[in-house]
Design a protein around this motif. Structure first.
Motif, PDB file in Angstrom:
ATOM      1  N   GLU A  86       0.804  -1.221   0.000  1.00 37.15           N
ATOM      2  CA  GLU A  86       0.000   0.000   0.000  1.00 37.15           C
ATOM      3  C   GLU A  86       0.835   1.268   0.000  1.00 37.15           C
ATOM      4  OE1 GLU A  86       0.171  -1.082   4.476  1.00 37.15           O
ATOM      5  OE2 GLU A  86       0.381  -2.028   2.512  1.00 37.15           O
ATOM      6  N   VAL A  87       2.149   1.132   0.086  1.00 40.46           N
ATOM      7  CA  VAL A  87       3.037   2.290   0.205  1.00 40.46           C
ATOM      8  C   VAL A  87       3.554   2.721  -1.164  1.00 40.46           C
ATOM      9  CG1 VAL A  87       5.233   3.104   1.154  1.00 40.46           C
ATOM     10  CG2 VAL A  87       3.716   1.691   2.553  1.00 40.46           C
ATOM     11  N   GLU A  88       3.401   3.999  -1.454  1.00 43.46           N
ATOM     12  CA  GLU A  88       3.911   4.568  -2.706  1.00 43.46           C
ATOM     13  C   GLU A  88       5.380   4.962  -2.555  1.00 43.46           C
ATOM     14  OE1 GLU A  88       4.061   6.092  -6.573  1.00 43.46           O
ATOM     15  OE2 GLU A  88       2.459   4.929  -5.631  1.00 43.46           O
ATOM     16  N   SER A  89       5.691   5.702  -1.495  1.00 43.31           N
ATOM     17  CA  SER A  89       7.075   6.129  -1.248  1.00 43.31           C
ATOM     18  C   SER A  89       7.231   6.511   0.217  1.00 43.31           C
ATOM     19  CB  SER A  89       7.447   7.322  -2.146  1.00 43.31           C
ATOM     20  OG  SER A  89       6.634   8.445  -1.846  1.00 43.31           O
ATOM     21  N   VAL A  90       8.503   6.559   0.659  1.00 42.86           N
ATOM     22  CA  VAL A  90       8.812   6.926   2.045  1.00 42.86           C
ATOM     23  C   VAL A  90       9.951   7.935   2.031  1.00 42.86           C
ATOM     24  CG1 VAL A  90       9.465   6.112   4.338  1.00 42.86           C
ATOM     25  CG2 VAL A  90       8.147   4.616   2.822  1.00 42.86           C
ATOM     26  N   ASP A  91       9.747   9.062   2.708  1.00 42.87           N
ATOM     27  CA  ASP A  91      10.784  10.095   2.808  1.00 42.87           C
ATOM     28  C   ASP A  91      11.318  10.140   4.239  1.00 42.87           C
ATOM     29  OD1 ASP A  91      10.403  10.751   0.172  1.00 42.87           O
ATOM     30  OD2 ASP A  91       9.043  12.418   0.594  1.00 42.87           O
ATOM     31  N   TYR A  92      12.639  10.171   4.351  1.00 45.21           N
ATOM     32  CA  TYR A  92      13.272  10.324   5.666  1.00 45.21           C
ATOM     33  C   TYR A  92      13.633  11.786   5.862  1.00 45.21           C
ATOM     34  CZ  TYR A  92      16.925  10.303   9.219  1.00 45.21           C
ATOM     35  OH  TYR A  92      17.684  10.584  10.330  1.00 45.21           O
ATOM     36  N   VAL A  93      13.214  12.350   7.001  1.00 44.45           N
ATOM     37  CA  VAL A  93      13.500  13.743   7.335  1.00 44.45           C
ATOM     38  C   VAL A  93      14.293  13.755   8.642  1.00 44.45           C
ATOM     39  CG1 VAL A  93      12.553  16.022   7.809  1.00 44.45           C
ATOM     40  CG2 VAL A  93      11.360  14.498   6.226  1.00 44.45           C
ATOM     41  N   SER A 128      12.168  11.764  11.468  1.00 49.08           N
ATOM     42  CA  SER A 128      10.852  11.211  11.157  1.00 49.08           C
ATOM     43  C   SER A 128      10.829  10.588   9.762  1.00 49.08           C
ATOM     44  CB  SER A 128       9.782  12.299  11.245  1.00 49.08           C
ATOM     45  OG  SER A 128      10.004  13.288  10.246  1.00 49.08           O
ATOM     46  N   LEU A 129       9.790   9.787   9.535  1.00 45.27           N
ATOM     47  CA  LEU A 129       9.495   9.243   8.210  1.00 45.27           C
ATOM     48  C   LEU A 129       8.135   9.758   7.774  1.00 45.27           C
ATOM     49  CD1 LEU A 129      10.511   5.473   8.572  1.00 45.27           C
ATOM     50  CD2 LEU A 129      11.845   7.306   7.526  1.00 45.27           C
ATOM     51  N   THR A 130       8.046  10.192   6.527  1.00 48.47           N
ATOM     52  CA  THR A 130       6.758  10.569   5.945  1.00 48.47           C
ATOM     53  C   THR A 130       6.425   9.535   4.873  1.00 48.47           C
ATOM     54  OG1 THR A 130       7.173  12.914   6.347  1.00 48.47           O
ATOM     55  CG2 THR A 130       5.444  12.352   4.766  1.00 48.47           C
ATOM     56  N   ILE A 131       5.313   8.840   5.065  1.00 47.87           N
ATOM     57  CA  ILE A 131       4.938   7.717   4.201  1.00 47.87           C
ATOM     58  C   ILE A 131       3.744   8.130   3.345  1.00 47.87           C
ATOM     59  CG2 ILE A 131       4.236   5.301   4.154  1.00 47.87           C
ATOM     60  CD1 ILE A 131       5.367   5.122   7.042  1.00 47.87           C
ATOM     61  N   TYR A 132       3.883   7.977   2.025  1.00 47.33           N
ATOM     62  CA  TYR A 132       2.814   8.296   1.082  1.00 47.33           C
ATOM     63  C   TYR A 132       2.199   6.997   0.561  1.00 47.33           C
ATOM     64  CZ  TYR A 132       4.982  12.875   1.252  1.00 47.33           C
ATOM     65  OH  TYR A 132       5.503  14.074   1.689  1.00 47.33           O
ATOM     66  N   LEU A 133       0.863   6.983   0.484  1.00 47.90           N
ATOM     67  CA  LEU A 133       0.136   5.749   0.184  1.00 47.90           C
ATOM     68  C   LEU A 133      -0.325   5.677  -1.270  1.00 47.90           C
ATOM     69  CD1 LEU A 133      -2.133   5.601   3.356  1.00 47.90           C
ATOM     70  CD2 LEU A 133      -0.003   4.393   2.959  1.00 47.90           C
ATOM     71  N   LYS A 134      -0.426   4.457  -1.774  1.00 44.63           N
ATOM     72  CA  LYS A 134      -1.068   4.225  -3.072  1.00 44.63           C
ATOM     73  C   LYS A 134      -2.583   4.205  -2.909  1.00 44.63           C
ATOM     74  CE  LYS A 134       2.662   1.236  -4.795  1.00 44.63           C
ATOM     75  NZ  LYS A 134       2.999  -0.159  -5.191  1.00 44.63           N
ATOM     76  N   ASP A 135      -3.040   3.670  -1.796  1.00 51.31           N
ATOM     77  CA  ASP A 135      -4.475   3.506  -1.538  1.00 51.31           C
ATOM     78  C   ASP A 135      -4.759   3.917  -0.098  1.00 51.31           C
ATOM     79  OD1 ASP A 135      -7.088   2.774  -1.300  1.00 51.31           O
ATOM     80  OD2 ASP A 135      -6.794   0.642  -1.744  1.00 51.31           O
ATOM     81  N   THR A 136      -5.486   5.052   0.048  1.00 48.92           N
ATOM     82  CA  THR A 136      -5.753   5.566   1.395  1.00 48.92           C
ATOM     83  C   THR A 136      -6.705   4.689   2.191  1.00 48.92           C
ATOM     84  OG1 THR A 136      -7.477   6.998   0.450  1.00 48.92           O
ATOM     85  CG2 THR A 136      -5.309   7.974   0.809  1.00 48.92           C
TER      86      THR A 136
END
Length: 302
Positions: A86-93, A128-136
């Motif tokens: 379900e995860v599109e991408s993950v950004d590390y901040v 932190s990690l910001t996780i973007y979804l393919k399907d909410t």
């Protein structure tokens, strides 16, 4: 069935179309209208889903970690989360990056306030990690998984926004299906009437054919060919029209509403019609088959 008999059925099928040309044209016109509206709904729904998918990928789930968690541990968690379907991408901040991004928002033009804090980072430990979804719709499942990790301190997610995207997509799908089912029922009814007229006109001929030993398939063949041709023609016309209109409408929006075009993401015409063409043909054939098969069973006692 031999090839000669098959060709006879084909010829008789086209003759039936010509004999009942007014009803055949009415059936073709109804299927054309039905599949034209289906194509419009399909294109709109496909583009809505494209826009929603694009918007969904901008909805992020933010994960903060305990103070004793190292950067290497966070990056390991990032690698595992990226593998979820379900995860599109993950950004590390990192905390340094977060502070650099937050400073302009907090201080504005008053940079002198940092003279005594040059070596200090108020956001230290806020990696932190910001996780973007393919399907909410799968956001709750992801949040539950993240909260179960011992390294995670808190998970921030927008449940309302995710639910809105999911409900809106379902609403469009249900409304489209309801209208399409009604239109298909009307088209099947008209084709059924067209085939009934053809059977009535050839009732004596059919009786003679049965007396001399014609098989069920041989008797029904011309009418099945007739309804199949009507279904194919009725499905081909709207697809051609829609493809032309789809390109023109997008060009018109891009030229006349440049600001709107920059916000909306339209699906590529090839992506839409590589699905729409076979679906329309199958629906057209299905409408023709349903409209003729039920009528043949009812009116031809073989």
């Amino acid at each position: 069935m031999r090839f000669s008999r098959f060709m006879y059925c084909v010829r008789q099928g086209f003759k039936n179309i010509y004999r009942n040309r007014l009803f055949s044209l009415a059936s073709i016109g109804t299927i054309t209208c039905c599949l034209f509206l289906f194509g419009v709904f399909f294109s709109v729904l496909y583009n809505f889903q494209t826009i929603i998918r694009s918007a969904e990928t901008s909805v992020g789930v933010t994960v903060f970690f305990n103070d004793d968690v190292t950067e290497d541990q966070i990056l390991n968690i990032k690698s595992v989360v990226e593998l979820r379907e379900e995860v599109e991408s993950v950004d590390y901040v990192s905390d340094e990056q977060a502070w650099e991004e937050f400073k302009p928002v907090w201080l504005g033009d008053n940079e002198d306030a940092l003279e005594n804090l040059e070596d200090e980072n108020p956001l230290e430990g806020m990696n932190s990690l910001t996780i973007y979804l393919k399907d909410t719709s799968k956001q709750d499942e992801l949040v539950t998984y993240l909260e179960s990790l011992p390294e995670v301190r808190v998970v921030n997610a927008s449940d309302t926004l995710a639910e809105s995207f999911t409900n809106f997509s379902r609403l469009i799908g249900y409304a489209s299906m309801t209208i399409i089912v009604i239109l298909v029922a009307v088209a099947v009814f008209l084709i059924s009437n067209t085939v009934t007229i053809g059977i009535t006109a050839r009732k004596e001929e059919i009786a003679i054919m049965k007396y001399i030993g014609a098989t069920d398939l041989f008797v029904k063949g011309p009418f099945l060919i007739e309804s199949t041709v009507i279904g194919i023609v009725g499905s081909a016309i709207p697809v051609v029209i829609l493809r032309f209109l789809y390109v023109k409408v997008i060009e018109f929006i891009h030229t006349s509403f440049a600001s709107l075009a920059s916000i909306l993401t339209f699906a590529d015409v090839n992506d839409v019609f590589i699905l729409l063409i076979p679906i329309s043909i199958l629906i057209g054939l299905g409408i023709g088959f349903l409209g003729s098969w039920g009528t043949l069973r009812k009116h031809i006692r073989v």
